[in-house]
Every structure is written in C-alpha cells, then in structure tokens.
Design an enzyme around this catalytic site. Structure first.
Site, short mmCIF file in Angstrom:
data_model
loop_
_atom_site.label_atom_id
_atom_site.label_comp_id
_atom_site.label_asym_id
_atom_site.label_seq_id
_atom_site.Cartn_x
_atom_site.Cartn_y
_atom_site.Cartn_z
CB SER A 1 -0.87 0.02 1.26
OG SER A 1 -1.73 -1.09 1.25
CG ASP B 1 4.09 -5.46 -12.83
OD1 ASP B 1 3.34 -5.74 -13.78
OD2 ASP B 1 3.66 -5.18 -11.69
N1 ATP Z 1 6.96 7.71 -5.73
C1 ATP Z 1 5.66 7.73 -5.97
N2 ATP Z 1 5.01 8.90 -6.12
C2 ATP Z 1 3.68 8.93 -6.33
N3 ATP Z 1 2.90 7.84 -6.39
C3 ATP Z 1 3.48 6.65 -6.23
C4 ATP Z 1 4.88 6.52 -6.02
N4 ATP Z 1 5.16 5.20 -5.92
C5 ATP Z 1 4.01 4.55 -6.08
N5 ATP Z 1 2.99 5.40 -6.26
C6 ATP Z 1 1.57 5.06 -6.47
O1 ATP Z 1 1.26 3.85 -5.82
C7 ATP Z 1 0.82 2.87 -6.79
C8 ATP Z 1 1.28 1.50 -6.36
O2 ATP Z 1 2.71 1.49 -6.26
P1 ATP Z 1 3.56 0.20 -6.64
O3 ATP Z 1 3.24 -0.18 -8.05
O4 ATP Z 1 4.97 0.47 -6.31
O5 ATP Z 1 2.93 -0.87 -5.64
P2 ATP Z 1 2.53 -2.39 -5.88
O6 ATP Z 1 1.94 -2.89 -4.62
O7 ATP Z 1 3.70 -3.12 -6.39
O8 ATP Z 1 1.43 -2.28 -7.02
P3 ATP Z 1 0.99 -3.36 -8.11
O9 ATP Z 1 0.74 -4.63 -7.41
O10 ATP Z 1 -0.27 -2.74 -8.70
O11 ATP Z 1 2.10 -3.42 -9.12
C9 ATP Z 1 1.40 3.37 -8.11
O12 ATP Z 1 0.65 2.92 -9.22
C10 ATP Z 1 1.32 4.87 -7.96
O13 ATP Z 1 0.02 5.34 -8.26
#
Ligand code: ATP
Length: 607
Positions: free
Chosen positions: A64, A170
């Site tokens: 999250s 990804d």
């Molecule tokens: N540095 C950042 N600045 C602004 N928003 C961010 C940043 N990092 C992540 N986010 C937001 O958070 C969301 C989820 O981040 P991330 O993809 O790193 O997590 P995840 O749990 O691996 O997601 P997924 O399973 O969908 O790939 C991103 O799509 C983006 O909207």
C-alpha cells in the site's frame, strides 16, 4: 539545507503532533483509509516522528502506498510516497526492490529511494512523491506528440535499468508515473524485478563507463545539469546507516530520521535474513561525485545485486531433468537439441521408432507418448512435471515467451510490455489485452500478430505451439485507426470472426520434457475468453461506427451525424510509429528491438 524530523522543529517527539493532525484529517478520509494509516503508525512508530501521513495513494498486490508530509529543516514541507510492503513479502524480494531503486534509481526516469524503515516484518520504502495522472483517465486526451514523448521516456527508463542487467517484469502504465503538467516521468515498482543471467557483467560495464566518464573530467556543472534533468527531484546520493540514515544532496533538504531506537531502526538487525540481504543496499552510494572508494562501492553493488538476483533466477534445469536424461539413454534414438535452442539446456527427450506414422516420444522410463504436436494432451504428458519459469507480471502485458513459460527470459520482456503500451496509446484503448489466463492472452496476441508468426517465434525459444485455426496477422495501422474510429467498418478491415468458434491451443517444449499447457476456448462475443477481434467486431456491430474507443468518443462532438474529433495529431501518425510498434511487438525475443536501439529509431530523431 537539511530536513528535520518533526521533533527537531520543537514539536513533541511523542507523536502528539501526528495525533493532532490525524484528528484534523478525520472526515476527509474514508474510514478504511484512516484505519490503514492508524495501523501503519502502530506498525512502524518511527514513521510518526518524521512524517505526517495524509492519505493513501495506491494499493497494489504487494503493498500500500501512502502520501507522507515531512517538514524540512528550512521550514519547507515536502511530500513523500511511503510504500508499505505486505508483511509476508520475502526478504529477498524486498532486498531486490531496494537494490534496484538504489542502484538504478534517481535518474533517467527511474524513481529513487530516500529512506527505508523497518520494524519487525513491516518495511516501508520512502520515495520522493511524484504527482501523476492515471493513464486510464487521460488516454483519450493525449495528443500523438504526447504519446510519442511518453513512449520515448519509458524506453529511456528501460534502457537505463537494462544496462544494469535489471529486468523490471511489470512494465505497465500504472508503474510508469506521468505528470502531464511538468512532463515528468518515473518508473516505479521493482517488486518483481529480476536480474539477467549476466547482471554482474552489465553492472561492471556501467561502473567502468561511469569511471571513465569521471576520468574524462565531467564538471560539477555538467553533473548538476544532468541531475536537473532527472524526472522528479530525486536524491542523487543515498547513504543509509543506522546512525546517519540519509545524506542530503547538495542544495536539497532531506528528512533526518530520529535516532534509532531499540524497537525500530533502519534495517535493525532483528531479522537476520533481511539484514543480510539489505545491508549492502543500505550502504549503497550512487552519488555522481567522484570518490576514491566509489569503484569499491560499485563493486559491492554488483556483488549484492548478483547475490540478490542469483536466488531469483530460475533458468536452470531442475534435478528431475537428470532423471529424464537417464531414462533417455535407454532409448534408441536421441533427438539432437539445437545448440541455439534454449530448450537445449534441458536434457532432450528421445524419439522412439514406432509403427505408427506419428513420432513417439519417450521421456520417462517405459512411458511412451504420441501426442506431441497433436492437439491433445495424453496421460503420459499429464504426469510430467510442470515447467518452472518466471511468470511474474500483469496479465495483458506479458510477452509471448512469458506466456509460454520459456525459462530463458531477458530484458526483452520489458520491451514487449512497452510495445503493448504503445499499442494502447496508438489505438486509444486501455487496457488493450484483457485475458483471464495465459492461453487466452496468447490467443489475443495471435489475433493481432498472426498465429503462424507466433508459432514460428515460439519455435525460436524452444516451444511448440499447436493452434486449431489460423489467425492472420493484422496490419497495425489499420487496426489502430479502426479502433480510434478513423477507419470505417472494422468488419471489413479486421478479420471477421465467426460466432462461437471453438479454438484449441496447445503449447509444449519443442522437445517435450514438461507437461504441455493446453486449452479449449470458445470465441464468442460476450464473455471471458473472447479474442480481441471478436470483441471489436461485436462492439462495432452493437454500436455502429461511432462507437470507437470509449474515451475518444468523450472527446468528440457530433455534428449532423458526423463525428468531429479534435485531431491532436492522430490524423497524421507517421509510418515510423507503426514501424516501431511492430519492432517492439516482435514475437521473437531474440530479434525484438532493445530499448537502447528503440531510442535511436527514426520516430525519435528530433528528441
Ligand atoms: N513515488 C511515488 N510517487 C507517487 N505515487 C506513487 C509513487 N510510488 C508509487 N505510487 C503510487 O502507488 C501505486 C502503487 O505502487 P507500486 O506499483 O509500487 O505498488 P505495488 O503494490 O507493487 O502495485 P501493483 O501490485 O499494482 O504493481 C502506483 O501505481 C502509484 O500510483
């Protein structure tokens, strides 16, 4: 300039300010988000001393992401993205994500990392916050020029990480943040990243390159100019140790964490595995200023990256394969594996003489199979072990070699995903491919790229694909223009698809050592399993020619029954765009264009 933790600004260190702020937030956030923030403060109390968490901005499968505000020593407030990894994340995975961010992040459109907090099994990665728009909200608003810039910057980020031997795995618009106003881009989410087989070699090259650049006497000014081109105001230097978790870059304020406590530290040593994997990460220095020890540090990066990635590569044959080999010795004829064939790494199965016309394959002692290259899977094959191959990624963006479980995957898989994004941008459709499983995903790819071509390409990486019906290759310009509503009836242009056609698809190793993947699916117009062309045909049939890309329709105005669209450059998309698309979506990973080559493509000649 430095950024202070809240406590250094004369505010109580016991978290009162946070409590006050949180009560102020009440009513603005949903109850769920409030509870999630409360939970995070409790899970990692140290966070409260540096950040005021104001919102939850993202939720993925593995984390999250929260928006946190930190007060800088000069009084300014700065926003950060706090990525709270799910506590069940494997330490190796966490280490790999941090490793990628620290080694490759902070430049060339790749997000950097500022801090990392850990308490017990809770890890929070702190990154500069980048405001961005979701592609699904803006795809219908983009001009061709913007789409071109977007893909250029994505390829730039890919080139950068690929030279470190990092495969992102990804690549999708949600992981490539785009700020339309500032025209900034940042690649995020290295949670699935893996190293190529030659990760260390690639890293070494970069280290050498950097050293020679430094030797070439690049000035501080040049370095500053280079840094100023970074996608967001990312720190260029990260030095984290228990006592000094972060060194601020010149002219930048960065938050200083509170002194480490016995319960919460930056990578405190309570969990051996994690610490072991991440210690090298926390001491990574990616500053662009030369220090005599920088080479040593990069060598450490290299070793750490290799260590982290080595455990994640699944490119070797499993011991079960040696059993296969032993069995093979007993048979009459050994099928030679092609040396360039990745499948050749696994011991080959053997072809036995048979009275029937079809070749028979013996893989396990006394087990003979004759379903090879037929459209069925026999019991012998059903009893084979499953092929082990990396499959991480998002459905719809997976390359053919991922979908067919090719064990030998490289950076080309990211390039394919970039191609799918370009296909979305050119057609105005997002998501473009929507499939409930890998076989349907592969069929959708075949629908666009042709079944014969897919079979041919699969052969090059050691997979035999049997498809019960031939699907012709689509012309990419015709397809995209049809989807954008710039061409008349897709029923004329796109291959007509008969209603409720049953299709059968089977994928197996070119020399069958593993259980084949097979599926029968109905291609009809209203449910899971439909292919893209039938989907298009049905949509067009239902809604007539005006029903094109949903978002495009919103941007159009209807006058005298004619759709008038603000062209935004879509009326004159150059052939180069489709040529690049064709090269990015090359079904064969060996001939697919690389990110570095793609940046040299004529489409980008003026950039
Ligand atoms: N540095 C950042 N600045 C602004 N928003 C961010 C940043 N990092 C992540 N986010 C937001 O958070 C969301 C989820 O981040 P991330 O993809 O790193 O997590 P995840 O749990 O691996 O997601 P997924 O399973 O969908 O790939 C991103 O799509 C983006 O909207």
């Amino acid at each position: 300039m430095e950024l202070s933790p809240v406590c250094n600004e004369g505010i109580s260190t016991d978290g009162c300010i946070i409590k006050a702020d949180r009560s102020h937030m009440k009513g603005k956030l949903s109850r769920d988000v409030e509870m999630a923030i409360e939970f995070l403060y409790k899970a990692v109390p140290q966070l409260a001393k540096v950040f005021r968490i104001v919102d939850k901005i993202g939720e993925g499968t593995f984390s999250s992401v929260y928006l946190g505000e930190a007060q800088m020593r000069d009084g300014r407030k700065e926003m950060f993205a706090l990525k709270h990894l799910i506590p069940t994340s494997h330490p190796t995975r966490i280490a790999a994500e941090l490793q990628c961010l620290t080694v490759a992040g902070g430049r060339d459109n790749v997000m950097g990392v500022t801090y990392c907090f850990r308490k017990e099994d809770h890890v929070v990665i702190v990154m500069p916050y980048m405001e961005h728009q979701a592609i699904v909200d803006i795809i219908g608003l983009l001009s061709f020029e913007e789409a071109r810039l977007y893909i250029y910057h994505l390829l730039k980020a890919l080139k950068h990480i690929h030279q470190f031997g990092i495969i992102h795995r990804d690549i999708k618009p949600n992981n490539f943040l785009y700020n339309r106003n500032s025209k900034m881009f940042a690649l995020v989410d290295f949670g699935l990243a893996q190293g190529t087989a030659d990760t260390q070699i690639e890293l070494l090259k970069v280290v050498k390159q950097r050293s020679s650049q430094r030797g070439g006497g690049s000035t501080g000014k040049q370095q500053a100019a280079h840094r100023s081109k970074a996608p967001s105001k990312l720190p260029h230097k990260i030095t984290t140790t228990a006592s000094t978790p972060l060194s601020p870059p010149p002219g930048r304020s960065v938050p200083l964490p509170p002194s480490s406590s016995s319960t919460t530290t930056f990578f405190s040593a309570s969990r051996k595995a994690l610490v072991k994997k991440t210690r090298s990460v926390t001491t990574t220095n990616i500053t662009t200023t030369t220090t005599s020890s920088s080479r040593t540090k990069h060598t450490k990066d290299l070793a750490a990256l290799r260590k982290v990635f080595a455990e994640r590569n699944l490119n070797s044959c499993t011991p079960a394969d040696s059993t296969t080999k032993q069995a093979a010795v007993k048979t009459e004829l050994v099928v030679p594996s092609k040396p360039e064939d990745p499948a050749a790494r696994c011991p080959p199965p053997v072809k036995t003489q048979s009275s029937s016309q079809k070749p028979q394959w013996t893989v396990q002692q006394d087990l003979t199979c004759n379903c090879y290259m037929t459209d069925r899977v026999c019991n012998v094959c059903m009893s084979r072990k499953q092929q082990v191959a990396p499959r991480g990624g998002t459905p719809g963006f997976r390359a053919p070699e991922v979908l067919t479980k090719c064990p030998d995957q490289g950076t080309a898989i990211d390039v394919w995903s970039a191609g799918v994004i370009l296909l979305s941008l050119l057609s105005g459709r997002y998501p473009f491919f929507k499939a409930s499983d890998d076989l349907i995903a592969l069929t959708q790819i075949m629908t666009i790229r042709g079944s014969r071509e897919t079979i041919q390409a699969a052969k090059s990486f050691g997979k035999a694909v049997v498809c019960s019906r031939e699907l012709p290759r689509q012309d990419l310009r015709t397809l995209c223009e049809t989807l954008r509503g710039r061409r008349p009836s897709p029923d004329d242009e796109v291959t007509p698809v008969p209603e409720a056609t049953t299709r059968h698809l089977k994928i197996q190793d070119d020399t069958p050592t593993h259980r084949p993947i097979e599926g029968t699916f109905k291609q009809h117009n209203d449910g899971a399993g439909e292919t893209l062309s039938s989907h298009l045909a049905s949509r067009q049939k239902q809604s007539g020619k005006k029903e094109t890309a949903n978002c495009l329709a919103e941007q159009s105005s209807v006058t005298d029954g004619k759709v008038e669209e603000d062209e935004r450059g879509w009326d004159s998309v150059p052939d180069e765009a489709y040529d690049l698309l064709d090269k990015l979506l090359d079904l064969n990973p060996h001939s697919r264009i690389t990110a570095a080559e793609a940046l040299q493509h004529p489409l980008f000649k003026d950039l």
